[in-house]
Design an enzyme around this catalytic site. Sequence first.
Site, PDB file in Angstrom:
ATOM      1  N   CYS A 179       0.839  -1.209   0.000  1.00 47.79           N
ATOM      2  CA  CYS A 179       0.000   0.000   0.000  1.00 47.79           C
ATOM      3  C   CYS A 179       0.871   1.255   0.000  1.00 47.79           C
ATOM      4  O   CYS A 179       1.480   1.563  -1.019  1.00 47.79           O
ATOM      5  CB  CYS A 179      -0.980  -0.034   1.164  1.00 47.79           C
ATOM      6  SG  CYS A 179      -2.282   1.198   1.005  1.00 47.79           S
ATOM      7  N   HIS A 181      -3.113  -5.322   1.517  1.00 48.45           N
ATOM      8  CA  HIS A 181      -2.425  -5.552   2.797  1.00 48.45           C
ATOM      9  C   HIS A 181      -2.419  -7.027   3.211  1.00 48.45           C
ATOM     10  O   HIS A 181      -3.215  -7.413   4.080  1.00 48.45           O
ATOM     11  CB  HIS A 181      -3.118  -4.757   3.901  1.00 48.45           C
ATOM     12  CG  HIS A 181      -3.046  -3.283   3.736  1.00 48.45           C
ATOM     13  ND1 HIS A 181      -1.915  -2.568   4.042  1.00 48.45           N
ATOM     14  CD2 HIS A 181      -3.953  -2.386   3.304  1.00 48.45           C
ATOM     15  CE1 HIS A 181      -2.130  -1.283   3.803  1.00 48.45           C
ATOM     16  NE2 HIS A 181      -3.359  -1.147   3.350  1.00 48.45           N
ATOM     17  N   GLU A 207      -0.574  -8.239   5.248  1.00 50.96           N
ATOM     18  CA  GLU A 207      -0.258  -8.253   6.680  1.00 50.96           C
ATOM     19  C   GLU A 207      -1.496  -8.102   7.562  1.00 50.96           C
ATOM     20  O   GLU A 207      -1.416  -8.284   8.774  1.00 50.96           O
ATOM     21  CB  GLU A 207       0.772  -7.149   6.996  1.00 50.96           C
ATOM     22  CG  GLU A 207       0.248  -5.720   7.013  1.00 50.96           C
ATOM     23  CD  GLU A 207       0.139  -5.058   5.638  1.00 50.96           C
ATOM     24  OE1 GLU A 207       0.188  -5.780   4.621  1.00 50.96           O
ATOM     25  OE2 GLU A 207      -0.015  -3.815   5.597  1.00 50.96           O
TER      26      GLU A 207
END
Lengths: 295, 192
Positions: B77, B174, B176
């Site tokens: 991002c 994302h 994560e």
Amino acid sequence: MTAETGTFVLKKGLAQMLKGGVIMDVVTPEHAKIAEDAGAVAVMALERVPADIRADGGVARMSDPELILKIMDTVTIPVMAKARIGHFVEAQILEALGVDYVDESEVLTPADTEHHINKHNFKIPFVCGARNLGEALRRIGEGAAMIRTKGEAGTGDVVEAVRHARRVFGDIRHLMTLPEEEVMAFARDLGAPYALVMETRELGCLPVVNFAAGGIATPADAALMMRLGVDGVFVGSGIFKSGDPAKRAAAIVKAVTHYKDAKILGEVSRNLGEPMVGRQVSAIPESELMANRGW
Amino acid sequence: MKIGVLALQGDFLEHQKILESLSVAIKQVRLSADLNGLDGLIIPGGESTTIGKLAVDFGLMDPLRTFAQDHAVWGTCAGSILISKDARRVQPLLEIMNIKVDRNAFGRQVDSFEIDLEIPALEKVSQENPPFHAIFIRAPLIEDVGSSVKVLAKLPNGKIVAAQQEKWLATSFHPELTTDDRFHRYFLEMIR
């Protein structure tokens, strides 16, 4: 392969992107630009900073949509705006304007002394203030995707932000030590939803991002709050009520990144000009405390 | 192997947790000296203007560019904006990858979305390779890629959201924020 919008993951996720950052109160597009250039991760668009709301008295409401839209046009970072506690129509207006986050805030005059907004009904995320774990989990139960300590806004006195952060983290530490059969009574005493108490216990932290707010005026204040364990800070009156807002804003941003490095903190704290004048929370009558608004 | 996570601002702890679950040693990078001895670097999600400004103020831009010349770097991002050559606006960029990005291409938070994407490249780390659940938050779009850049993922409308150029990786979304560690394992494979 259809896309989903307005999910809790997305609401909470935006707050995760703000971690390690500073969210600054701004009252004009010019302020917003200064904040963005200084490295703010988001701005809070409002008509008066809390120190002025406190000084002016009267009823404090949602800001003029025209001002909020102008600020949204000026910066590329997320724009937040405040709605009164319980005033779900103000929140709907902010959602329709397309703000990135709504702060259901005790800084404005509450519209409802019993009930907060049902934040699950919205596609945009909400941040709410809290003084302890019970209050934080009640707000999350209502759909808040981010929590901030209430502190005492508009004072420049960090004492309440410290008290509330220590209380939230202290409550969590206590919760972690309990045998499981004592958790229900703990939830009852806290007035918090049991499922969220259990989730907090499993995670070892709040289930959403947790910032500090209310009284932060210096880089050292910001770093102190980070050291206590918060994920980032809101600075309200502390920047634009100081002698050199651009410089102080940039210094607080650096302090939040390097909060453990006292040498860098010393460097960034040099020659910042006058801090906001401030007002000792202990000298403010109980009835004028904003943190006592909401439950 | 030791991986750095740029820890100026953003969701670096989320990356750190996934790497730790894969038993990878990590280091939070805030100053240029922190880059010493690292085998790769992740630039996390966050606000690209904030991360860029802090990188400039603390003298990290050139050390990061030098590091990227012979190490793997992955930007998610905001990180994908920072490693791009062009973000269509004036802000500090590392100009590592030959991609052009459009910041906040999808609009504001109300337009943020989640979607399952087919990502064939992940076959390298996952035999069955089910769709990857991608989370886009005020996300950038990879508008254009240079000739040496491989497109890894597209939205159903054909827009590019993940790309790789040699040892550099960019994702608009994302990984994560999920519990799916395939992208992290893919990045580790790029280094091995």
